[in-house]
Write an enzyme that holds these catalytic residues in place. Structure first.
Site, PDB file in Angstrom:
ATOM      1  N   SER A 141       0.959  -1.012  -0.251  1.00  0.00           N
ATOM      2  CA  SER A 141      -0.041   0.126  -0.300  1.00  0.00           C
ATOM      3  C   SER A 141       0.740   1.430  -0.282  1.00  0.00           C
ATOM      4  O   SER A 141       1.991   1.319   0.994  1.00  0.00           O
ATOM      5  CB  SER A 141      -0.723  -0.129   1.285  1.00  0.00           C
ATOM      6  OG  SER A 141      -2.050   1.248   1.133  1.00  0.00           O
ATOM      7  N   THR A 163      -9.044  -1.219   2.469  1.00  0.00           N
ATOM      8  CA  THR A 163      -9.051  -1.818   1.480  1.00  0.00           C
ATOM      9  C   THR A 163      -8.908  -3.246   1.524  1.00  0.00           C
ATOM     10  O   THR A 163      -9.054  -3.864   2.612  1.00  0.00           O
ATOM     11  CB  THR A 163      -6.840  -1.238   1.215  1.00  0.00           C
ATOM     12  OG1 THR A 163      -7.523  -2.152  -0.521  1.00  0.00           O
ATOM     13  CG2 THR A 163      -6.592  -2.373   1.672  1.00  0.00           C
ATOM     14  N   LYS A 186     -13.940  -4.265   2.580  1.00  0.00           N
ATOM     15  CA  LYS A 186     -14.677  -2.729   2.076  1.00  0.00           C
ATOM     16  C   LYS A 186     -15.673  -3.357   2.928  1.00  0.00           C
ATOM     17  O   LYS A 186     -16.979  -2.987   3.092  1.00  0.00           O
ATOM     18  CB  LYS A 186     -14.359  -2.630   0.856  1.00  0.00           C
ATOM     19  CG  LYS A 186     -12.782  -1.594   0.708  1.00  0.00           C
ATOM     20  CD  LYS A 186     -13.195  -0.835  -0.121  1.00  0.00           C
ATOM     21  CE  LYS A 186     -11.388  -0.859  -0.968  1.00  0.00           C
ATOM     22  NZ  LYS A 186     -11.818   0.364  -2.014  1.00  0.00           N
ATOM     23  N   ALA A 206     -17.640  -6.983 -12.718  1.00  0.00           N
ATOM     24  CA  ALA A 206     -19.246  -6.155 -12.251  1.00  0.00           C
ATOM     25  C   ALA A 206     -18.952  -6.348 -10.639  1.00  0.00           C
ATOM     26  O   ALA A 206     -19.927  -7.210 -10.585  1.00  0.00           O
ATOM     27  CB  ALA A 206     -19.990  -6.794 -12.672  1.00  0.00           C
ATOM     28  N   GLY A 207     -16.913  -6.229  -9.949  1.00  0.00           N
ATOM     29  CA  GLY A 207     -17.047  -6.772  -9.045  1.00  0.00           C
ATOM     30  C   GLY A 207     -17.263  -5.444  -8.221  1.00  0.00           C
ATOM     31  O   GLY A 207     -17.741  -4.439  -7.901  1.00  0.00           O
ATOM     32  N   GLY A 208     -16.585  -5.714  -6.881  1.00  0.00           N
ATOM     33  CA  GLY A 208     -16.824  -4.169  -5.763  1.00  0.00           C
ATOM     34  C   GLY A 208     -16.591  -3.144  -5.950  1.00  0.00           C
ATOM     35  O   GLY A 208     -16.604  -2.555  -5.992  1.00  0.00           O
ATOM     36  N   ARG A 214     -17.452 -11.068 -17.328  1.00  0.00           N
ATOM     37  CA  ARG A 214     -17.331 -12.729 -18.200  1.00  0.00           C
ATOM     38  C   ARG A 214     -18.232 -12.791 -17.287  1.00  0.00           C
ATOM     39  O   ARG A 214     -19.521 -14.126 -17.999  1.00  0.00           O
ATOM     40  CB  ARG A 214     -15.534 -12.822 -17.059  1.00  0.00           C
ATOM     41  CG  ARG A 214     -16.034 -14.662 -17.725  1.00  0.00           C
ATOM     42  CD  ARG A 214     -14.525 -15.059 -16.620  1.00  0.00           C
ATOM     43  NE  ARG A 214     -14.746 -14.883 -15.559  1.00  0.00           N
ATOM     44  CZ  ARG A 214     -13.283 -14.564 -14.345  1.00  0.00           C
ATOM     45  NH1 ARG A 214     -12.450 -15.253 -15.543  1.00  0.00           N
ATOM     46  NH2 ARG A 214     -13.503 -14.249 -13.262  1.00  0.00           N
ATOM     47  N   TYR A 242      -3.050  -0.594 -10.206  1.00  0.00           N
ATOM     48  CA  TYR A 242      -2.103   0.518 -10.669  1.00  0.00           C
ATOM     49  C   TYR A 242      -0.753  -0.472 -10.427  1.00  0.00           C
ATOM     50  O   TYR A 242      -0.659  -1.140 -10.028  1.00  0.00           O
ATOM     51  CB  TYR A 242      -1.730   2.052 -10.253  1.00  0.00           C
ATOM     52  CG  TYR A 242      -2.353   1.898  -8.892  1.00  0.00           C
ATOM     53  CD1 TYR A 242      -1.025   1.373  -7.827  1.00  0.00           C
ATOM     54  CD2 TYR A 242      -3.245   1.863  -8.349  1.00  0.00           C
ATOM     55  CE1 TYR A 242      -1.510   1.839  -6.847  1.00  0.00           C
ATOM     56  CE2 TYR A 242      -4.162   1.780  -6.975  1.00  0.00           C
ATOM     57  CZ  TYR A 242      -3.391   1.110  -6.236  1.00  0.00           C
ATOM     58  OH  TYR A 242      -3.217   1.060  -4.775  1.00  0.00           O
ATOM     59  N   GLY A 265      -4.825   4.212 -12.539  1.00  0.00           N
ATOM     60  CA  GLY A 265      -5.438   4.270 -11.321  1.00  0.00           C
ATOM     61  C   GLY A 265      -4.531   5.179  -9.693  1.00  0.00           C
ATOM     62  O   GLY A 265      -5.289   5.588  -8.882  1.00  0.00           O
TER      63      GLY A 265
HETATM   64  P1  ATR Z   1     -13.501  -7.249  -6.315  1.00  0.00           P
HETATM   65  O1  ATR Z   1     -15.035  -7.376  -5.002  1.00  0.00           O
HETATM   66  O2  ATR Z   1     -12.154  -7.649  -5.111  1.00  0.00           O
HETATM   67  O3  ATR Z   1     -14.124  -6.706  -7.225  1.00  0.00           O
HETATM   68  P2  ATR Z   1     -14.580  -9.889  -7.472  1.00  0.00           P
HETATM   69  O4  ATR Z   1     -15.410  -9.386  -6.834  1.00  0.00           O
HETATM   70  O5  ATR Z   1     -13.698 -11.217  -7.330  1.00  0.00           O
HETATM   71  O6  ATR Z   1     -13.346  -8.987  -6.718  1.00  0.00           O
HETATM   72  O7  ATR Z   1     -14.654  -8.822  -8.735  1.00  0.00           O
HETATM   73  C1  ATR Z   1     -13.740  -9.449  -9.821  1.00  0.00           C
HETATM   74  C2  ATR Z   1     -13.962  -9.192 -11.242  1.00  0.00           C
HETATM   75  O8  ATR Z   1     -12.568  -8.741 -12.278  1.00  0.00           O
HETATM   76  C3  ATR Z   1     -14.695  -9.470 -11.416  1.00  0.00           C
HETATM   77  O9  ATR Z   1     -15.754  -8.573 -12.365  1.00  0.00           O
HETATM   78  C4  ATR Z   1     -14.398 -10.948 -12.227  1.00  0.00           C
HETATM   79  O10 ATR Z   1     -14.742 -11.074 -13.388  1.00  0.00           O
HETATM   80  P3  ATR Z   1     -16.913 -12.056 -13.372  1.00  0.00           P
HETATM   81  O11 ATR Z   1     -17.450 -11.950 -12.478  1.00  0.00           O
HETATM   82  O12 ATR Z   1     -17.171 -13.294 -14.245  1.00  0.00           O
HETATM   83  O13 ATR Z   1     -15.400 -13.146 -11.749  1.00  0.00           O
HETATM   84  C5  ATR Z   1     -13.154  -9.843 -13.377  1.00  0.00           C
HETATM   85  N1  ATR Z   1     -12.400 -11.015 -13.172  1.00  0.00           N
HETATM   86  C6  ATR Z   1     -11.168 -11.983 -12.937  1.00  0.00           C
HETATM   87  N2  ATR Z   1     -10.698 -12.102 -13.453  1.00  0.00           N
HETATM   88  C7  ATR Z   1     -10.846 -12.147 -14.764  1.00  0.00           C
HETATM   89  C8  ATR Z   1     -10.416 -12.533 -15.907  1.00  0.00           C
HETATM   90  N3  ATR Z   1      -9.470 -13.408 -15.839  1.00  0.00           N
HETATM   91  N4  ATR Z   1     -11.401 -12.522 -17.504  1.00  0.00           N
HETATM   92  C9  ATR Z   1     -12.473 -11.227 -17.070  1.00  0.00           C
HETATM   93  N5  ATR Z   1     -11.955 -11.167 -15.384  1.00  0.00           N
HETATM   94  C10 ATR Z   1     -12.234 -11.139 -14.992  1.00  0.00           C
END
Ligand code: ATR
Length: 278
Positions: free
Chosen positions: A20, A67, A71, A133-135, A157, A223, A245
């Site tokens: 960090s 972090t 979160k 579409a994650g956190g 994905r 980043y 970022g």
């Molecule tokens: P966080 O909440 O920390 O963002 P997360 O919920 O696991 O972590 O989200 C990670 C994002 O990166 C998701 O959108 C994930 O896609 P999926 O929802 O299909 O899992 C995406 N991601 C991570 N590795 C990937 C890869 N190799 N190809 C495509 N998308 C990926």
């Protein structure tokens, strides 16, 4: 008479957290604004999180940055939460007020400030594509929609996760979902934001190259000291500009600092001092 001087304590909690940059950034802010405070790096595993936060509070802690991966968990521990933290389902800043714990989320405003103030991007009427579409995405969709873009598409994905976000935000603006391999490109994208964690894991998803035109600005929420896989990919595919970022990191930190100390530091010299303005 007790001559002990207690200094206000702050810190960042994560797991892992050794990478960090927050301690450096907050020390530069403290120096610039003449604030007497210390800022620590606190590695805490998920099972010890609540105990560690309470102990930090008991021993004179005034505020924390939170972090990955904590979160979301912290939303269930705070006594009060800002609306933006509640909408994002994530807290990245805690302020201890007496025995109360207040949770906020400065990630969205940090991104908006970097895009709008530092990089001069006008989001009004822009066509925006978010990858992931994650956190990380959940923290920025609301703030981006407030800027009134023409469209905001979330490609993921796993389409169901993008669709769930669309359902949550449909009333707030023109948001839609799709898969990576079928990103519609009828309107050229002004801005593509990478919010996946793929690069961090050294993976390279089939990013939609047809979505990039010579006018597209590409922004990676990740980043690093060297270019991230997404930012390299974007530059290679003819993006107008490709940025990591770092600016969002410094801007979200400035908003946390303001919440804690009542003064907003000037971020430009800090970005410059860190030699990271991509
Ligand atoms: P966080 O909440 O920390 O963002 P997360 O919920 O696991 O972590 O989200 C990670 C994002 O990166 C998701 O959108 C994930 O896609 P999926 O929802 O299909 O899992 C995406 N991601 C991570 N590795 C990937 C890869 N190799 N190809 C495509 N998308 C990926």
């Amino acid at each position: 008479m007790d001559a002990t001087v207690t200094i206000d304590r702050y810190g960042v909690m994560g797991y892992p957290v050794s990478h960090s940059r927050s301690p450096v950034i907050h020390r530069l802010f403290a120096l610039q604004t003449g604030q007497d405070m210390q800022y620590e790096l606190l590695q805490v595993s998920p099972d010890k999180l609540e105990t560690a936060i309470r102990q930090f509070q008991r021993t004179g802690g005034k505020g924390l940055n939170i972090t990955v991966p904590h979160k979301n968990a912290v939303t269930r521990m705070v006594d009060q939460m800002s609306e933006r933290a509640s909408t994002a389902g994530a807290v990245n800043t805690i302020a201890f007020r007496g025995s109360e714990m207040y949770g906020d989320n400065t990630d969205g405003i940090g991104l908006l400030r970097d895009l709008g103030v530092n990089l001069g991007i006008n989001l009004e009427n822009a066509n925006i594509l978010i990858l992931g579409a994650g956190g990380a995405t959940r923290g920025i969709v609301g703030p981006l929609l407030e800027m009134q873009p023409a469209s905001l598409r979330i490609a993921n994905r796993t389409i169901e996760k993008a669709q769930m976000l669309v359902k949550q935000y449909a009333a707030q603006g023109p948001v839609s979902a799709c898969r990576f391999d079928v990103v519609p490109v009828s309107d050229p994208y002004d801005l593509i934001i990478n919010a996946t964690s793929a690069g961090v894991r050294g993976e390279m998803p089939p990013y939609p190259e047809a979505a990039i035109s010579a006018n597209t600005f590409c922004y990676d929420l990740s980043y690093g000291l060297s270019a991230t896989p997404f930012s390299v990919w974007a530059a290679q595919h003819g993006a107008a500009r490709s940025v990591m970022g770092w600016g969002m990191l410094v801007e979200q930190a400035a908003e946390s600092f303001k919440l804690w100390r009542g003064v907003r530091p000037d971020t430009a010299p800090v970005l410059k001092q860190m030699h990271i303005n991509a």
